[in-house]
Scaffold this motif. Structure first.
Motif, PDB file in Angstrom:
ATOM      1  N   TYR A  58       0.837  -1.196   0.000  1.00 20.31           N
ATOM      2  CA  TYR A  58       0.000   0.000   0.000  1.00 20.31           C
ATOM      3  C   TYR A  58       0.878   1.254   0.000  1.00 20.31           C
ATOM      4  O   TYR A  58       1.957   1.265   0.596  1.00 20.31           O
ATOM      5  CB  TYR A  58      -0.845   0.090   1.271  1.00 20.31           C
ATOM      6  CG  TYR A  58      -1.759  -1.064   1.569  1.00 20.31           C
ATOM      7  CD1 TYR A  58      -1.293  -2.240   2.148  1.00 20.31           C
ATOM      8  CD2 TYR A  58      -3.131  -0.953   1.340  1.00 20.31           C
ATOM      9  CE1 TYR A  58      -2.147  -3.277   2.462  1.00 20.31           C
ATOM     10  CE2 TYR A  58      -3.998  -1.988   1.655  1.00 20.31           C
ATOM     11  CZ  TYR A  58      -3.499  -3.147   2.219  1.00 20.31           C
ATOM     12  OH  TYR A  58      -4.363  -4.171   2.529  1.00 20.31           O
ATOM     13  N   TYR A  77       0.268   5.289   1.168  1.00 20.56           N
ATOM     14  CA  TYR A  77      -0.604   6.266   1.792  1.00 20.56           C
ATOM     15  C   TYR A  77       0.111   7.616   1.830  1.00 20.56           C
ATOM     16  O   TYR A  77       1.342   7.686   1.786  1.00 20.56           O
ATOM     17  CB  TYR A  77      -0.950   5.879   3.240  1.00 20.56           C
ATOM     18  CG  TYR A  77      -1.800   4.647   3.374  1.00 20.56           C
ATOM     19  CD1 TYR A  77      -1.220   3.393   3.478  1.00 20.56           C
ATOM     20  CD2 TYR A  77      -3.183   4.742   3.400  1.00 20.56           C
ATOM     21  CE1 TYR A  77      -1.997   2.253   3.603  1.00 20.56           C
ATOM     22  CE2 TYR A  77      -3.981   3.602   3.524  1.00 20.56           C
ATOM     23  CZ  TYR A  77      -3.376   2.370   3.626  1.00 20.56           C
ATOM     24  OH  TYR A  77      -4.156   1.249   3.743  1.00 20.56           O
ATOM     25  N   GLN A 105       0.167  11.249   4.154  1.00 18.72           N
ATOM     26  CA  GLN A 105      -0.255  11.813   5.433  1.00 18.72           C
ATOM     27  C   GLN A 105       0.266  13.236   5.533  1.00 18.72           C
ATOM     28  O   GLN A 105       1.479  13.454   5.608  1.00 18.72           O
ATOM     29  CB  GLN A 105       0.249  10.961   6.597  1.00 18.72           C
ATOM     30  CG  GLN A 105      -0.317  11.368   7.940  1.00 18.72           C
ATOM     31  CD  GLN A 105       0.039  10.392   9.041  1.00 18.72           C
ATOM     32  OE1 GLN A 105       1.132   9.836   9.070  1.00 18.72           O
ATOM     33  NE2 GLN A 105      -0.904  10.163   9.969  1.00 18.72           N
ATOM     34  N   GLN A 144      -2.622  14.972  10.066  1.00 18.58           N
ATOM     35  CA  GLN A 144      -3.846  14.463   9.460  1.00 18.58           C
ATOM     36  C   GLN A 144      -3.857  12.935   9.434  1.00 18.58           C
ATOM     37  O   GLN A 144      -2.920  12.269   9.882  1.00 18.58           O
ATOM     38  CB  GLN A 144      -3.978  15.015   8.030  1.00 18.58           C
ATOM     39  CG  GLN A 144      -4.031  16.518   7.953  1.00 18.58           C
ATOM     40  CD  GLN A 144      -5.198  17.083   8.736  1.00 18.58           C
ATOM     41  OE1 GLN A 144      -6.346  16.675   8.558  1.00 18.58           O
ATOM     42  NE2 GLN A 144      -4.915  18.020   9.626  1.00 18.58           N
ATOM     43  N   GLY A 145      -4.948  12.393   8.893  1.00 20.73           N
ATOM     44  CA  GLY A 145      -5.097  10.947   8.804  1.00 20.73           C
ATOM     45  C   GLY A 145      -4.357  10.359   7.626  1.00 20.73           C
ATOM     46  O   GLY A 145      -3.553  11.030   6.964  1.00 20.73           O
ATOM     47  N   LEU A 146      -4.623   9.105   7.374  1.00 19.04           N
ATOM     48  CA  LEU A 146      -3.977   8.366   6.295  1.00 19.04           C
ATOM     49  C   LEU A 146      -4.845   8.439   5.039  1.00 19.04           C
ATOM     50  O   LEU A 146      -5.977   7.981   5.032  1.00 19.04           O
ATOM     51  CB  LEU A 146      -3.780   6.910   6.701  1.00 19.04           C
ATOM     52  CG  LEU A 146      -2.893   6.674   7.916  1.00 19.04           C
ATOM     53  CD1 LEU A 146      -3.006   5.247   8.399  1.00 19.04           C
ATOM     54  CD2 LEU A 146      -1.444   7.006   7.581  1.00 19.04           C
ATOM     55  N   PHE A 160      -5.405   7.057   1.501  1.00 24.05           N
ATOM     56  CA  PHE A 160      -5.055   5.924   0.648  1.00 24.05           C
ATOM     57  C   PHE A 160      -4.725   6.416  -0.757  1.00 24.05           C
ATOM     58  O   PHE A 160      -5.433   7.238  -1.324  1.00 24.05           O
ATOM     59  CB  PHE A 160      -6.213   4.938   0.603  1.00 24.05           C
ATOM     60  CG  PHE A 160      -6.110   3.911  -0.479  1.00 24.05           C
ATOM     61  CD1 PHE A 160      -6.878   4.003  -1.629  1.00 24.05           C
ATOM     62  CD2 PHE A 160      -5.224   2.853  -0.353  1.00 24.05           C
ATOM     63  CE1 PHE A 160      -6.775   3.059  -2.638  1.00 24.05           C
ATOM     64  CE2 PHE A 160      -5.114   1.897  -1.360  1.00 24.05           C
ATOM     65  CZ  PHE A 160      -5.892   2.004  -2.501  1.00 24.05           C
ATOM     66  N   TYR A 165      -2.996   0.425  -4.068  1.00 20.26           N
ATOM     67  CA  TYR A 165      -2.868  -0.883  -3.432  1.00 20.26           C
ATOM     68  C   TYR A 165      -2.495  -1.923  -4.483  1.00 20.26           C
ATOM     69  O   TYR A 165      -3.148  -2.017  -5.522  1.00 20.26           O
ATOM     70  CB  TYR A 165      -4.194  -1.236  -2.767  1.00 20.26           C
ATOM     71  CG  TYR A 165      -4.394  -2.669  -2.331  1.00 20.26           C
ATOM     72  CD1 TYR A 165      -5.388  -3.455  -2.912  1.00 20.26           C
ATOM     73  CD2 TYR A 165      -3.619  -3.217  -1.314  1.00 20.26           C
ATOM     74  CE1 TYR A 165      -5.598  -4.762  -2.490  1.00 20.26           C
ATOM     75  CE2 TYR A 165      -3.830  -4.524  -0.890  1.00 20.26           C
ATOM     76  CZ  TYR A 165      -4.821  -5.289  -1.477  1.00 20.26           C
ATOM     77  OH  TYR A 165      -5.024  -6.582  -1.047  1.00 20.26           O
ATOM     78  N   ASP A 167      -5.186  -1.332  -7.378  1.00 22.21           N
ATOM     79  CA  ASP A 167      -6.306  -0.448  -7.076  1.00 22.21           C
ATOM     80  C   ASP A 167      -5.749   0.972  -6.987  1.00 22.21           C
ATOM     81  O   ASP A 167      -5.111   1.325  -6.010  1.00 22.21           O
ATOM     82  CB  ASP A 167      -6.938  -0.868  -5.748  1.00 22.21           C
ATOM     83  CG  ASP A 167      -8.110   0.012  -5.340  1.00 22.21           C
ATOM     84  OD1 ASP A 167      -8.819  -0.353  -4.395  1.00 22.21           O
ATOM     85  OD2 ASP A 167      -8.299   1.083  -5.939  1.00 22.21           O
ATOM     86  N   SER A 197      -7.543   3.730  -7.046  1.00 17.09           N
ATOM     87  CA  SER A 197      -8.675   4.628  -6.812  1.00 17.09           C
ATOM     88  C   SER A 197      -8.336   5.834  -5.933  1.00 17.09           C
ATOM     89  O   SER A 197      -9.063   6.828  -5.939  1.00 17.09           O
ATOM     90  CB  SER A 197      -9.840   3.854  -6.202  1.00 17.09           C
ATOM     91  OG  SER A 197      -9.470   3.282  -4.954  1.00 17.09           O
ATOM     92  N   LEU A 226       3.762   7.203   3.065  1.00 15.43           N
ATOM     93  CA  LEU A 226       3.974   5.973   3.816  1.00 15.43           C
ATOM     94  C   LEU A 226       3.683   4.757   2.948  1.00 15.43           C
ATOM     95  O   LEU A 226       2.702   4.735   2.212  1.00 15.43           O
ATOM     96  CB  LEU A 226       3.062   5.934   5.046  1.00 15.43           C
ATOM     97  CG  LEU A 226       3.393   6.905   6.172  1.00 15.43           C
ATOM     98  CD1 LEU A 226       2.197   7.068   7.094  1.00 15.43           C
ATOM     99  CD2 LEU A 226       4.597   6.436   6.961  1.00 15.43           C
TER     100      LEU A 226
END
Lengths: 114, 112
Positions: free
Chosen positions: A33, A35, A37, A41-43, A45, A48, A56, A58, A91
């Motif tokens: 994966y 990611y 950040q 803040q959050g992760l 996406f 993948y 993926d 997306s 990440l």
């Protein structure tokens, strides 16, 4: 190596330049994966990879972003014509696959676009 | 798209207190309920996880409580310490899901 390795750990680039970020997953892990950040803040996406399946994509925010995974192992995330809003920590994580297995993260690459 | 909602977004707890973070999900097929812990400058790492055959799992000061009917699970940190200050993410899933779906994260700060 024992864990997920990312390089470089830090990258400063000028706006408009292309950058490549590398991820070396744990040996034997079929899933990988990426990611993003932003500070505090959050992760978010991005992409993948699972085995030989089509990735993926997306989560990729624009067509300036692309990633490949060669030989089911090392992955490279490429950002073309970087913009200041691309500045973030990128990440990488790997796992044995599926959303019911532990994901192991690298330390990340801190990208700063000036 | 799978919906995973965490609350609160941020939490401040005094040292020695109990920290509670919640995760709500929609997919009733989920059968794996982990919490990840992320310290500044590091990638997230698995802290504790539970399968739905039990309603609670305890590892040291960390406990997961699982409520299948409410489609929620929570992380409890007992006797919270300054070293627990970090961002916590839930990431429920199952083998049928192709990829992990992380919650929005909870920034926990433990004050002396």
């Amino acid at each position: 190596g024992a864990g997920v390795s990312q390089s470089p750990s830090n990258k400063v680039t000028e706006k408009g330049k292309d950058v490549e970020l590398r991820c070396d997953p744990i040996s034997g892990h079929t899933a990988l994966y990426w990611y993003r950040q932003s500070l505090g803040q959050g992760l978010e996406f991005l992409i993948y990879f699972q085995g030989n399946s089509a990735p993926d994509k997306s989560g990729l925010p624009s067509d300036r972003f692309s990633a490949e995974r060669t030989g089911g192992s090392v992955s490279t995330l490429t950002i073309q014509r970087t913009q200041q809003e691309d500045s973030a920590v990128y990440l990488c994580a790997s796992s044995f696959g599926g959303a019911d297995t532990e994901a192991f993260f690298g330390q990340g690459t801190r990208l700063t676009v000036v | 798209q799978q919906q995973v909602k965490q609350s609160p977004q941020s939490l401040i707890v005094q040292k020695g207190g109990i920290s509670i973070i919640n995760c709500a999900y929609e997919n009733t097929a989920f059968d794996y309920f982990p919490w990840y812990q992320q310290f500044p400058g590091k990638g997230p790492a698995l802290l504790i996880a539970i399968r739905p055959d039990v309603s609670e799992k305890k590892e040291g000061r960390f406990t997961i409580s699982f409520n299948k009917s409410a489609k929620q699970f929570s992380l409890h940190i007992m006797d919270s310490q300054p070293g627990d200050s970090a961002t916590y993410f839930c990431a429920p899933g199952n083998f049928g899901n192709e990829k992990l779906t992380f919650g929005t994260g909870t920034r926990l700060t433990i004050i002396p």
